[in-house]
Design an enzyme around this catalytic site. Structure first.
Site, PDB file in Angstrom:
ATOM      1  N   TYR A  78       0.872  -1.176   0.000  1.00 21.11           N
ATOM      2  CA  TYR A  78       0.000   0.000   0.000  1.00 21.11           C
ATOM      3  C   TYR A  78       0.909   1.227   0.000  1.00 21.11           C
ATOM      4  CZ  TYR A  78      -4.462   2.302   0.836  1.00 21.11           C
ATOM      5  OH  TYR A  78      -5.565   3.073   0.704  1.00 21.11           O
ATOM      6  N   LYS A 135     -20.646 -20.231  -9.840  1.00 19.35           N
ATOM      7  CA  LYS A 135     -19.925 -20.102 -11.098  1.00 19.35           C
ATOM      8  C   LYS A 135     -18.497 -19.596 -10.838  1.00 19.35           C
ATOM      9  CE  LYS A 135     -20.857 -19.342 -15.584  1.00 19.35           C
ATOM     10  NZ  LYS A 135     -21.699 -19.149 -16.676  1.00 19.35           N
TER      11      LYS A 135
HETATM   12  C1  LIG Z   1     -26.251 -23.791 -16.696  1.00 20.17           C
HETATM   13  C2  LIG Z   1     -26.798 -22.448 -16.812  1.00 20.17           C
HETATM   14  O1  LIG Z   1     -26.057 -21.499 -16.966  1.00 20.17           O
HETATM   15  C3  LIG Z   1     -28.217 -22.250 -16.773  1.00 20.17           C
HETATM   16  O2  LIG Z   1     -28.949 -23.222 -16.729  1.00 20.17           O
HETATM   17  O3  LIG Z   1     -28.624 -21.077 -16.789  1.00 20.17           O
END
Ligand SMILES: CC(=O)C(=O)O
Ligand SMILES: NC(=O)C1=CN([C@@H]2O[C@H](COP(=O)(O)OP(=O)(O)OC[C@H]3O[C@@H](n4cnc5c(N)ncnc54)[C@H](OP(=O)(O)O)[C@@H]3O)[C@@H](O)[C@H]2O)C=CC1
Ligand SMILES: [Mg+2]
Length: 760
Positions: free
Chosen positions: A49, A104
């Site tokens: 920093y 995800k």
């Molecule tokens: C797998 C995915 O991205 C969906 O089913 O929306």
């Protein structure tokens, strides 16, 4: 051990309660931020920093490209959603989409070592959404848009692509299209169809549906052979109701008005709509060898079971992992972004998408080598109707897809940092795999293919009951809970677990087998001061003796215990019933996963102050476990000293152990004694050019139990390492003992390791 018939289609499943507990256990949610630089001293802070940070600030201001060198930007992706089309569940809002987006983000990390955060933007207005995202370019190397409904998703993606100089990729559109196209190519090949004359119907004219149509047309489908449908039926030229410009671009000249009309004689259907949209009659009306990709999540347009019941010539794919041919965008996005980031691509263009689809399709056509065969549910898949697309756990994906994507990016001029040596790049990519997660997944799959009967000795404990239910729900076998029926049932009710088929309760006092178990104990213990009545008491009142005897006499295939009793006491119980495997030494091996590396540490359970002979024996057992996990062992015999310096009594024992291994001519790499840094660091090892290890060690033999136990626990608590084990190795029967504070997921892992007979 009883070898049951392989289950044809294992269905891992779980209860709603399990899904909620998974998300809430420990730190709520699925990811956290970890610094990559030390922050220990004043100097570290000054560099990280102010004032040190001003230096890269000025460098970046002068040359923006250096941001890839001095910040996380080059390996950082944002998954961004407004929650308007969450899976196939519809518009449930930005906040509700967060579990999907976090999921995800961790898949990016898990499969391709891409760092990723989720951002949920709470607006349905396309312009507001664009404005919220367009200024985030400096933070990220790429933007993955997710679960945004059509048609706004098209406007949002198009506009952000124009405004940003990094890849903006709506995964429900292009990820889905890439995977579906790859599977489709292979299905066409298997059924001998020509792409130019194949008739495709796409049900669902949203993000995924429209993108699929665009990609397959770019890859050679004749526009007249593709019919798009939505809630109003066929998207035909001249239709006005429920239209938008993206649907109009693919409106067909056709007499068909309903999905049923369109499917008559069609070769292929892509379902990208909702659960149950396909009927038996529709399936019946399709051409011979119809190709049905029912991709709605979480439930497909028609289940494979229902489609196969209608006709037996169907090639079927779904978005789910519990049926063959999973067309899910997880096969694509981690690897596509990996390739795009590694060349600092400015976009992900059509050529890169086609390259990814072709690489995926080609991979499924290749023979599956031994090292990946186990990733496929225990049975080696062969290109054909039930294997048109690789599985997400296929370890070859990380070395194939990014290379194809990076190459296409370079060929089409969107790579800011071209890669000169793609072969060297491929080698680097394989190091990004998290090997132990893959290995555990493979072991789970193997066990699923040959389910086992596992006895959980502490059957009245809530965590054990949850673990047993999870074991059964995941299709891993039968769980036997040792306990009093009323207590087990009360604990199960309290835990919200249904004691469903596949879970048995065994009350040691009432079991018709208790006499046989007592006799077994008596045969073994009579000359160690035990009377018959002592053995009857042990068998009928002590759950560990009862459960171990079940395994010893073949009434169960494996056992898990340890939650309520100290490790050493549980082990003493077990050892009264089961011996070491002839010619083997019982030891504990822990798997330590930290910073993308996996090492096995031994002996973490049994030998307090091992002699030289014992250390050599521990090395032999640990090396064989490494092989069982798929690693070629490089064994370091650890001490506080390295090759004689400084001298000391304990180091001398370790040196003797090395000499014993020399005399035994063992068939694995080993050396020592050496300190841990020499064993693990290529640079430190280079100071000893005579060292016989060909690279950093992956098996560490500790000089004594205290150092093994202390170091693994410190790694776990201070180093953030994942430690699995100690796994008991060398016993004649597969029995595993968990630590006192184990969670239900630890118990399931251990039950699976027992079922796999990892120590055998
Ligand atoms: C797998 C995915 O991205 C969906 O089913 O929306
Ligand atoms: N397997 C995979 O990897 C992926 C699967 N999907 C799945 O695809 C589906 C669609 O997702 P996405 O495109 O993002 O969502 P969108 O909201 O963008 O689009 C949904 C589309 O489905 C249509 N639709 C809804 N119900 C029906 C029905 N009964 N019959 C015909 N069409 C219908 C809608 O029609 P209208 O336009 O008339 O409203 C709309 O065109 C979801 O189930 C999702 O889970 C998505 C991405 C990846
Ligand atoms: Mg999605």
């Amino acid at each position: 051990m009883t070898e049951q018939k392989p289950a044809r289609r294992p269905r891992p499943s779980f209860t709603d309660q399990e899904a909620l507990s998974f998300h809430s256990q420990g730190k709520p949610g699925k990811l956290e931020v970890v610094p990559t630089k030390p922050m220990a001293t004043q100097r570290d802070l000054s560099l990280a920093y102010s004032p040190g940070v001003a230096v890269p600030v000025k460098a970046i201001a002068e040359n923006p490209a250096t941001a890839f060198d001095y910040t996380t930007r080059g390996n950082m992706v944002a998954v961004i959603s407004n929650g308007t089309a969450i899976l196939g569940l519809g518009d449930l809002g930005a906040l509700a989409s967060k579990p999907v987006m976090e999921g995800k983000a961790v898949l990016f990390k898990r499969f391709a070592d891409v760092d990723c955060i989720d951002l949920e933007v709470d607006t349905k207005d396309a312009d507001q959404f664009i404005n919220a995202v367009r200024y985030l370019g400096p933070s990220f190397g790429g933007i993955n848009l997710e679960d945004i409904k059509a048609p706004e998703c098209f406007i949002i993606e198009q506009r952000l692509k124009e405004l940003m100089d990094i890849p903006v990729f709506h995964d429900d559109q292009h990820g889905t299209a890439i995977i579906a196209a790859a599977g489709l190519f292979n299905a066409l090949k298997i059924t001998g169809r020509d792409i130019s004359s194949t008739r495709l119907v796409v049900n669902g004219a949203g993000a995924a549906g429209i993108a699929c149509v665009e990609l397959v047309k770019a890859m050679g489908f004749a526009p007249n052979n593709v019919i798009l449908c939505d809630t109003k039926g066929v998207v035909y030229q001249g239709r006005t109701e429920g239209m938008n410009q993206w649907k109009s671009a693919h409106a067909a000249i056709t007499e068909a008005r309903s999905l049923a009309d369109a499917l008559e004689g069609a070769d292929v259907i892509f379902g990208l709509s909702v659960k149950g949209a396909l009927t038996d009659a529709m399936v019946r009306s399709m051409a011979p060898n119809p190709i049905i990709f029912a991709m709605a999540n979480p439930d497909p347009e028609i289940t494979p079971d229902d489609a196969h019941a209608v006709r037996d010539d169907v090639i079927m794919a779904t978005g789910r992992s519990d049926y063959p041919n999973q067309v899910n965008n997880v096969l694509g996005f981690p690897f596509i972004f990996r390739g795009a980031l590694d060349v600092q691509a400015t976009s992900i263009n059509m050529e890169m998408k086609i390259a990814a689809a072709r690489a995926l399709a080609d991979l499924a056509q290749e023979d599956v080598p031994d090292e990946v065969a186990t990733a496929y549910q225990g049975a080696r898949p062969r290109f054909g109707r039930e294997y048109i697309i690789p599985a997400p756990f296929d370890p070859r994906l990380i070395t194939r897809i990014p290379v194809a994507v990076a190459k296409a990016a370079m060929e089409t001029g969107v790579a800011r940092r071209p890669i000169a040596d793609l072969e060297a790049y491929r080698v680097q990519l394989s190091a990004r795999r998290d090997p132990v997660a893959g290995t555990l997944a493979q072991i789970y799959n193997k066990v699923r293919a040959y389910p086992k009967r596992i006895v959980f000795a502490e059957g009245e404990e809530e965590a054990v009951i949850r673990a047993a239910a999870s074991f059964v729900n995941q299709g891993l076998g039968t769980a036997i809970l040792v306990g009093r029926e009323d207590r087990v049932q009360a604990a199960a009710a309290f835990a919200g677990v249904e004691l469903r088929e596949g879970i048995e309760i065994q009350n040691a006092r009432l079991s018709p087998r208790t006499n046989a178990y007592a006799q077994l104990l008596y045969d073994r213990l009579q000359r160690r001061g035990y009377l018959m009545r002592d053995c009857v008491r042990l068998a009928s009142l002590d759950r560990n003796h009862f459960a171990a005897a079940m395994v010893a006499l073949g009434d169960a295939d494996g056992m898990v215990t340890g939650l309520t009793r100290n490790y050493s006491i549980a082990l003493e119980d077990v050892r009264r019933v089961v011996d070491a495997k002839p010619g083997h030494r019982v030891i504990g091996v822990s798997i330590v996963v930290a910073r993308g590396r996996t090492v096995l540490v031994a002996d973490t359970a049994i030998h307090d102050m091992p002699t030289s002979e014992e250390l050599a024996g521990i090395a032999v057992e640990a090396a064989s476990v490494a092989r069982r996990f798929g690693y070629e062992p490089r064994v370091a015999m650890l001490a506080y000293s390295t090759f004689g310096h400084p001298e000391g009594e304990r180091s001398e024992r370790v040196r003797d152990a090395v000499r014993i291994l020399d005399r035994q001519h063992v068939d694995f790499e080993y050396d020592g004694e050496m300190a841990a840094d020499v064993a693990l660091s290529r640079e430190a090892m280079a100071l000893y050019p005579f060292c016989r290890l060909s690279g950093p060690a992956n098996v560490l033999i500790m000089p004594a139990f205290h150092s093994a136990s202390i170091s693994t626990k410190m790694l776990q608590e201070l180093g953030g390492a994942t430690v699995i084990g100690p796994i008991l190795v060398g016993l004649d029967k597969p029995i595993q003992i968990v630590p006192l504070a184990a969670k239900d997921s630890d118990l399931v892992n251990m039950a699976v390791l027992a079922a796999f007979n990892v120590g055998g």
